[in-house]
Write a protein that holds these residues in place. Structure first.
Motif, mmCIF file in Angstrom:
data_model
loop_
_atom_site.group_PDB
_atom_site.id
_atom_site.type_symbol
_atom_site.label_atom_id
_atom_site.label_comp_id
_atom_site.label_asym_id
_atom_site.label_seq_id
_atom_site.Cartn_x
_atom_site.Cartn_y
_atom_site.Cartn_z
ATOM 1 N N ALA A 345 0.739 -1.113 0.022
ATOM 2 C CA ALA A 345 0.067 0.076 0.061
ATOM 3 C C ALA A 345 0.689 1.172 0.042
ATOM 4 C CB ALA A 345 -0.868 -0.003 1.187
ATOM 5 N N LYS A 346 2.141 1.076 -0.231
ATOM 6 C CA LYS A 346 3.221 2.425 0.136
ATOM 7 C C LYS A 346 2.708 3.554 -0.991
ATOM 8 C CE LYS A 346 6.683 0.170 -2.468
ATOM 9 N NZ LYS A 346 7.142 1.219 -3.474
ATOM 10 N N ASP A 347 2.545 3.078 -2.164
ATOM 11 C CA ASP A 347 2.086 4.018 -3.272
ATOM 12 C C ASP A 347 0.600 4.235 -3.355
ATOM 13 O OD1 ASP A 347 4.765 4.552 -3.507
ATOM 14 O OD2 ASP A 347 4.903 2.761 -5.050
ATOM 15 N N LEU A 348 -0.330 3.734 -2.675
ATOM 16 C CA LEU A 348 -1.854 3.730 -2.850
ATOM 17 C C LEU A 348 -2.101 5.013 -2.745
ATOM 18 C CD1 LEU A 348 -4.266 1.641 -3.188
ATOM 19 C CD2 LEU A 348 -4.424 1.712 -0.729
ATOM 20 N N ARG A 349 -3.247 5.413 -3.773
ATOM 21 C CA ARG A 349 -4.021 6.859 -3.756
ATOM 22 C C ARG A 349 -4.782 6.650 -2.791
ATOM 23 N NH1 ARG A 349 -6.462 8.259 -7.579
ATOM 24 N NH2 ARG A 349 -6.379 6.247 -8.643
ATOM 25 N N ALA A 350 -4.896 7.516 -1.461
ATOM 26 C CA ALA A 350 -5.831 7.192 -0.518
ATOM 27 C C ALA A 350 -6.443 8.295 -0.151
ATOM 28 C CB ALA A 350 -5.084 6.720 0.837
ATOM 29 N N ARG A 351 -8.014 8.381 0.196
ATOM 30 C CA ARG A 351 -8.825 9.138 0.840
ATOM 31 C C ARG A 351 -8.398 9.268 2.142
ATOM 32 N NH1 ARG A 351 -11.569 12.361 2.854
ATOM 33 N NH2 ARG A 351 -13.588 12.821 2.800
ATOM 34 N N ASN A 352 -8.099 8.446 2.862
ATOM 35 C CA ASN A 352 -7.927 8.153 4.281
ATOM 36 C C ASN A 352 -6.659 7.960 4.631
ATOM 37 O OD1 ASN A 352 -10.931 8.751 4.542
ATOM 38 N ND2 ASN A 352 -10.966 6.440 3.895
ATOM 39 N N ARG A 353 -6.044 8.231 5.705
ATOM 40 C CA ARG A 353 -4.801 7.989 6.229
ATOM 41 C C ARG A 353 -4.586 6.447 6.569
ATOM 42 N NH1 ARG A 353 -0.813 11.757 7.666
ATOM 43 N NH2 ARG A 353 -1.746 12.826 5.900
ATOM 44 N N LEU A 354 -3.591 5.852 6.024
ATOM 45 C CA LEU A 354 -3.448 4.427 6.808
ATOM 46 C C LEU A 354 -2.239 4.485 7.743
ATOM 47 C CD1 LEU A 354 -3.306 2.385 3.610
ATOM 48 C CD2 LEU A 354 -4.944 2.336 5.065
ATOM 49 N N ARG A 355 -2.654 3.877 8.854
ATOM 50 C CA ARG A 355 -1.404 3.666 10.011
ATOM 51 C C ARG A 355 -1.325 2.437 10.449
ATOM 52 N NH1 ARG A 355 -3.211 7.535 14.705
ATOM 53 N NH2 ARG A 355 -2.885 9.060 13.145
ATOM 54 N N PHE A 356 -0.177 1.896 10.518
ATOM 55 C CA PHE A 356 0.022 0.482 10.710
ATOM 56 C C PHE A 356 0.828 0.227 12.416
ATOM 57 C CE2 PHE A 356 0.034 0.906 6.404
ATOM 58 C CZ PHE A 356 -0.930 -0.037 5.970
ATOM 59 N N ALA A 357 0.352 -0.521 13.189
ATOM 60 C CA ALA A 357 0.906 -0.733 14.476
ATOM 61 C C ALA A 357 1.315 -2.068 14.960
ATOM 62 C CB ALA A 357 -0.177 -0.301 15.592
ATOM 63 N N PHE A 358 2.445 -2.131 15.282
ATOM 64 C CA PHE A 358 2.997 -3.309 15.812
ATOM 65 C C PHE A 358 3.455 -3.183 17.355
ATOM 66 C CE2 PHE A 358 3.634 -2.680 11.252
ATOM 67 C CZ PHE A 358 3.601 -3.783 10.557
ATOM 68 N N TRP A 359 2.604 -4.144 18.020
ATOM 69 C CA TRP A 359 2.519 -3.773 19.540
ATOM 70 C C TRP A 359 3.646 -4.546 20.319
ATOM 71 C CZ3 TRP A 359 -0.207 0.426 19.568
ATOM 72 C CH2 TRP A 359 -1.148 0.446 18.841
ATOM 73 N N SER A 360 4.133 -4.177 21.400
ATOM 74 C CA SER A 360 4.915 -4.730 22.506
ATOM 75 C C SER A 360 3.919 -5.177 23.561
ATOM 76 C CB SER A 360 5.830 -3.925 22.756
ATOM 77 O OG SER A 360 6.806 -4.651 23.542
ATOM 78 N N CYS A 361 4.309 -6.082 24.173
ATOM 79 C CA CYS A 361 3.817 -6.389 25.541
ATOM 80 C C CYS A 361 2.327 -6.889 25.496
ATOM 81 C CB CYS A 361 3.828 -5.092 26.486
ATOM 82 S SG CYS A 361 5.504 -4.853 27.036
#
Length: 544
Positions: A345-361
């Motif tokens: 999705a790095k070059d995806l034309r987006a209407r909305n903001r993509l946010r990715f999370a990788f959780w600790s603990c």
């Protein structure tokens, strides 16, 4: 658990034959299965495609499906071989670091470096959010034996017993003393063993306290035992028969709240506890643990620079394993899928903001996702319009599970925040259109879905099962073996790369990528937090 189809109906399995596909019938939404077994759902006909198609054939798009042809193509672009390469690297990291990727260990730090490097190279703004937590691990394997006529009978770690998280260290040989036990157990959970100081009135100092699960936290039980002079604590399951989480006979996976009880504390099955309750029982108990009340660790938060920052679509998975294993299904599978989705999705034309999370603990009580949310302002929380969670999506004896966002099962967790039902429906559409059966899973499972739902954020996700046993119905529909766990290696050392179903990994990776595309491009997001909604209670690993 039932699942509402797009037109207010449920497709339920009513008959199972060992030699044929199940009969399917349409029943009114909300009706309960007479057997008490959760509803399983599939498209009509059972194969998913046109009459006569082989099982797994694609079905025509649903008339009201939110999945566009472009979204479908994006999901299909996620190849399982690329997702699997990330899992192979996580396995190598575990192998190089003592067989674990637990938060607070070198294996976790190396996992952070691997994921963050990929995200930076793809052009995401990457934040490593540091916080501290009370760390715990077994330095060496615990030992637990019953002494009979000077002969030791060993119990098996992670089968008969396990070290309770945040247990102290100790090497003890002493007599076992039961504390306010109810044997046989009452018909329903009601034990308060070890919860009151008076339970220890006759306790002889130096003994090992045998305490039944129930009524209060493990922390309270252990602290009461320490105050009474116990040299060790054994907490065994209460004993009531049941299904899934209602079965209180198996091995308890419990935790203390903090590492303040400086004596060995283990948990056991009901059967082992009952055996130890015999008068005059002597045991040896050895734990060698490490605790650090302020161990540093980090979440990874990656965000694109495309799309409206006030309309955030967030995807998350936990990056840590349990201390006792590499965590490749739990949850390397979710991590690898979301990472590959982010790269696509790095070059995806987006209407909305993509946010990715990788959780600790995650494995220490969902601390990473809770910490992240606690640091957001009300406006920042309101900007997160939905959260998608992947936790265990490639179990070897899998089912294709979708979090129940609308509480159509009328059991367990309540309905998710408004909009959660629409997330569930999107995943239903995906599996229906790909000709795959699916089932609903209760959203009360202990995962990072919980803190987001509790904040009123519409939430959903996918899940392929852990310790519960696959039913005959599920084996007919999904394949695999009835009568054994969905993931027999859950939280164990054998949760390695060979513990992965490539089929489940590929299907769920395609589903999450499709959802990411839909929600990145749509003008009609499920919503945002509803002030005062309360959401779900947040589950933790501190058992009662």
């Amino acid at each position: 658990m039932s699942t509402r189809a797009s037109r207010g109906m449920v497709v339920a399995i009513t008959t199972v034959s060992a030699m044929a596909l199940p009969t399917v019938s349409i029943v009114t939404a909300g009706a309960a299965p007479a057997s008490g077994e959760p509803f399983l759902t599939t498209s009509t006909p059972a194969s998913g495609g046109p009459a006569g198609s082989p099982p797994g054939s694609p079905a025509p798009p649903l008339a009201d499906s939110p999945i566009t042809p472009e979204a479908r193509a994006f999901g299909q672009s996620i190849k399982v071989v690329r997702v699997k390469r990330h899992l192979e690297r996580l396995q190598e990291i575990s192998d190089d670091n003592g067989g674990t990727r637990a938060s607070g260990t070198p294996g976790y730090n190396a996992s952070v470096g691997y994921v963050a490097d990929w995200l930076r190279a793809a052009g995401y703004r990457v934040t490593l959010q540091e916080f501290t937590f009370p760390f715990f691990r077994n330095v060496t394997f615990p030992l637990f034996r019953r002494i009979i006529s000077n002969v030791a009978k060993p119990y098996i770690d992670n089968t008969d017993f396990r070290t309770v998280t945040y247990s102290g260290s100790g090497d003890v040989r002493a007599r076992v003393q039961g504390v306010d036990l109810t044997l046989p157990p009452a018909p329903k959970p009601s034990s308060t063993s070890g919860c009151q100081a008076r339970d220890f009135t006759r306790f002889v100092r130096g003994g090992i306290a045998l305490i039944q699960r129930g009524g209060c936290s493990f922390q309270t039980k252990a602290e009461r035992a320490r105050a009474a002079g116990a040299s060790g604590v054994i907490i065994f399951n209460e004993g009531q028969a049941g299904e899934g989480a209602d079965d209180r006979r198996g091995l308890v996976h419990g935790s203390l709240d903090t590492p303040t009880v400086e004596l060995p504390v283990i948990s056991t099955t009901y059967a082992v506890g009952k055996e130890l309750s015999a008068r005059g029982t002597i045991v040896t108990l050895v734990t060698d643990t490490e605790s650090d009340p302020r161990r540093a660790t980090r979440n990874i938060i990656a965000e694109s620079d495309r799309g409206d920052p006030n309309r955030v679509v967030m995807l998350g998975a936990h990056l840590d394993s349990v201390p006792d294993g590499p965590g490749i299904d739990d949850d390397g599978s979710g991590v690898a899928s979301i990472l590959e989705t982010a790269l696509a999705a790095k070059d995806l034309r987006a209407r909305n903001r993509l946010r990715f999370a990788f959780w600790s603990c995650h494995e220490f009580g969902l601390l990473g996702s809770k910490h992240y949310l606690a640091g957001l302002s009300p406006t920042e929380k309101a900007n997160i319009r939905l959260y998608l969670n992947l936790d265990v999506i490639a179990s070897p004896n899998y089912v294709l599970g979708i979090y129940d966002g609308d509480d159509s099962d009328r059991a367990g967790a309540p309905a998710g925040p408004p909009g959660s039902d629409r997330i569930e429906k999107l995943f239903q559409s995906y599996f229906t259109e790909t000709g795959r059966p699916y089932r609903s899973v209760d959203a009360a499972i202990r995962s990072d879905y919980g803190p987001f739902a509790a904040s009123g954020i519409p939430s959903g996700g996918l899940f392929t099962g852990t310790v519960d046993t696959k039913t005959a119905n599920e084996a007919v529909l999904f394949g695999g073996q009835a009568g054994i766990a969905y993931d027999p290696c859950y939280h164990l050392r054998c949760d390695t790369i060979v513990n992965i179903s490539d089929t489940a990994l590929g299907l769920n990776s395609g589903a999450i990528a499709t959802a990411a595309f839909v929600y990145a491009r749509t003008d009609d997001l499920p919503g945002g937090p509803v002030p005062g909604s309360g959401g779900h209670p947040v589950a933790t690993d501190v058992l009662k």
